[in-house]
Scaffold this motif. Sequence first.
Motif, PDB file in Angstrom:
ATOM      1  N   LYS A  17       0.802  -1.318   0.059  1.00 13.81           N
ATOM      2  CA  LYS A  17       0.131  -0.047   0.084  1.00 13.81           C
ATOM      3  C   LYS A  17       1.051   1.313  -0.083  1.00 13.81           C
ATOM      4  CE  LYS A  17      -3.936   2.420   2.325  1.00 13.81           C
ATOM      5  NZ  LYS A  17      -4.720   2.338   3.232  1.00 13.81           N
ATOM      6  N   ARG A  18       1.956   1.179   0.690  1.00 10.52           N
ATOM      7  CA  ARG A  18       2.910   2.442   0.757  1.00 10.52           C
ATOM      8  C   ARG A  18       3.609   2.572  -0.521  1.00 10.52           C
ATOM      9  NH1 ARG A  18       8.109   2.714   1.036  1.00 10.52           N
ATOM     10  NH2 ARG A  18       8.394   0.600   1.753  1.00 10.52           N
ATOM     11  N   GLU A  19       3.893   1.482  -1.269  1.00  6.88           N
ATOM     12  CA  GLU A  19       4.419   1.831  -2.702  1.00  6.88           C
ATOM     13  C   GLU A  19       3.591   2.346  -3.623  1.00  6.88           C
ATOM     14  OE1 GLU A  19       8.202  -1.623  -2.282  1.00  6.88           O
ATOM     15  OE2 GLU A  19       5.878  -2.339  -2.740  1.00  6.88           O
ATOM     16  N   ILE A  20       2.167   2.035  -3.355  1.00  7.06           N
ATOM     17  CA  ILE A  20       1.304   2.202  -4.479  1.00  7.06           C
ATOM     18  C   ILE A  20       0.952   3.723  -4.046  1.00  7.06           C
ATOM     19  CG2 ILE A  20      -1.306   2.374  -5.009  1.00  7.06           C
ATOM     20  CD1 ILE A  20      -1.005  -1.045  -4.495  1.00  7.06           C
ATOM     21  N   VAL A  21       1.056   4.388  -2.550  1.00  6.66           N
ATOM     22  CA  VAL A  21       0.856   5.664  -2.449  1.00  6.66           C
ATOM     23  C   VAL A  21       1.841   6.476  -2.932  1.00  6.66           C
ATOM     24  CG1 VAL A  21       0.744   7.039  -0.495  1.00  6.66           C
ATOM     25  CG2 VAL A  21      -0.702   5.136  -0.200  1.00  6.66           C
ATOM     26  N   GLU A  22       3.137   5.902  -3.259  1.00  4.39           N
ATOM     27  CA  GLU A  22       4.054   6.767  -3.757  1.00  4.39           C
ATOM     28  C   GLU A  22       3.798   6.830  -5.371  1.00  4.39           C
ATOM     29  OE1 GLU A  22       7.375   8.867  -4.319  1.00  4.39           O
ATOM     30  OE2 GLU A  22       6.433   8.710  -2.522  1.00  4.39           O
ATOM     31  N   LEU A  23       3.519   5.642  -5.855  1.00  5.21           N
ATOM     32  CA  LEU A  23       2.828   6.090  -7.272  1.00  5.21           C
ATOM     33  C   LEU A  23       1.767   6.683  -7.399  1.00  5.21           C
ATOM     34  CD1 LEU A  23       2.381   2.798  -9.741  1.00  5.21           C
ATOM     35  CD2 LEU A  23       0.474   4.619  -9.481  1.00  5.21           C
ATOM     36  N   LEU A  24       0.883   6.826  -6.710  1.00  2.00           N
ATOM     37  CA  LEU A  24      -0.079   8.115  -6.803  1.00  2.00           C
ATOM     38  C   LEU A  24       0.350   9.452  -6.564  1.00  2.00           C
ATOM     39  CD1 LEU A  24      -2.881   5.991  -4.982  1.00  2.00           C
ATOM     40  CD2 LEU A  24      -2.784   6.458  -7.450  1.00  2.00           C
ATOM     41  N   LYS A  25       1.260   9.572  -5.644  1.00  2.00           N
ATOM     42  CA  LYS A  25       1.846  10.740  -5.500  1.00  2.00           C
ATOM     43  C   LYS A  25       2.707  11.205  -6.771  1.00  2.00           C
ATOM     44  CE  LYS A  25       5.151  13.091  -2.481  1.00  2.00           C
ATOM     45  NZ  LYS A  25       6.204  12.892  -1.244  1.00  2.00           N
ATOM     46  N   GLN A  26       3.315  10.311  -7.189  1.00  2.00           N
ATOM     47  CA  GLN A  26       4.198  10.651  -8.562  1.00  2.00           C
ATOM     48  C   GLN A  26       3.181  11.013  -9.702  1.00  2.00           C
ATOM     49  OE1 GLN A  26       7.463  10.943  -8.980  1.00  2.00           O
ATOM     50  NE2 GLN A  26       7.763  10.631  -6.715  1.00  2.00           N
ATOM     51  N   ALA A  27       2.003  10.352  -9.558  1.00  4.64           N
ATOM     52  CA  ALA A  27       0.899  10.685 -10.713  1.00  4.64           C
ATOM     53  C   ALA A  27       0.197  11.907 -10.377  1.00  4.64           C
ATOM     54  CB  ALA A  27      -0.044   9.369 -10.883  1.00  4.64           C
ATOM     55  N   GLN A  28       0.509  12.525  -9.296  1.00  4.11           N
ATOM     56  CA  GLN A  28      -0.220  13.942  -9.088  1.00  4.11           C
ATOM     57  C   GLN A  28      -1.483  13.688  -8.481  1.00  4.11           C
ATOM     58  OE1 GLN A  28       0.617  16.771 -12.106  1.00  4.11           O
ATOM     59  NE2 GLN A  28       3.094  16.616 -11.570  1.00  4.11           N
ATOM     60  N   ILE A  29      -1.764  12.600  -7.649  1.00  2.00           N
ATOM     61  CA  ILE A  29      -3.116  12.521  -7.044  1.00  2.00           C
ATOM     62  C   ILE A  29      -2.911  13.356  -5.725  1.00  2.00           C
ATOM     63  CG2 ILE A  29      -4.713  10.757  -6.212  1.00  2.00           C
ATOM     64  CD1 ILE A  29      -4.086  10.692  -9.385  1.00  2.00           C
TER      65      ILE A  29
END
Length: 89
Positions: free
Chosen positions: A39-51
């Motif tokens: 989940k933490r890694e997915i949150v980082e992906l979402l952060k990079q996607a500007q969510i």
Amino acid sequence: MTTEESILNKIQILITNHFETPQKAFEFFDEESDGKLTKREIVELLKQAQISGFLRGIVSSKLIEGYDRNGDELIDWEEFKAAIAKIKK
């Protein structure tokens, strides 16, 4: 465009613009190199996607809920590919 479509679009833009392939994106965000996204890694992906920060926790939980086929609360490469296939539709 719904919120879900907007989020999926931002993820697609991130992957398309910053990685040669979806697998390269998966490997980049798989910080532990264990073949699974936490989940933490997915949150980082979402952060990079500007969510937005407010949505990241909710969206990461929904992504896991929607694509985690084996019930381990992680997203492996096969599950990630299924999510990417939905984005490309």
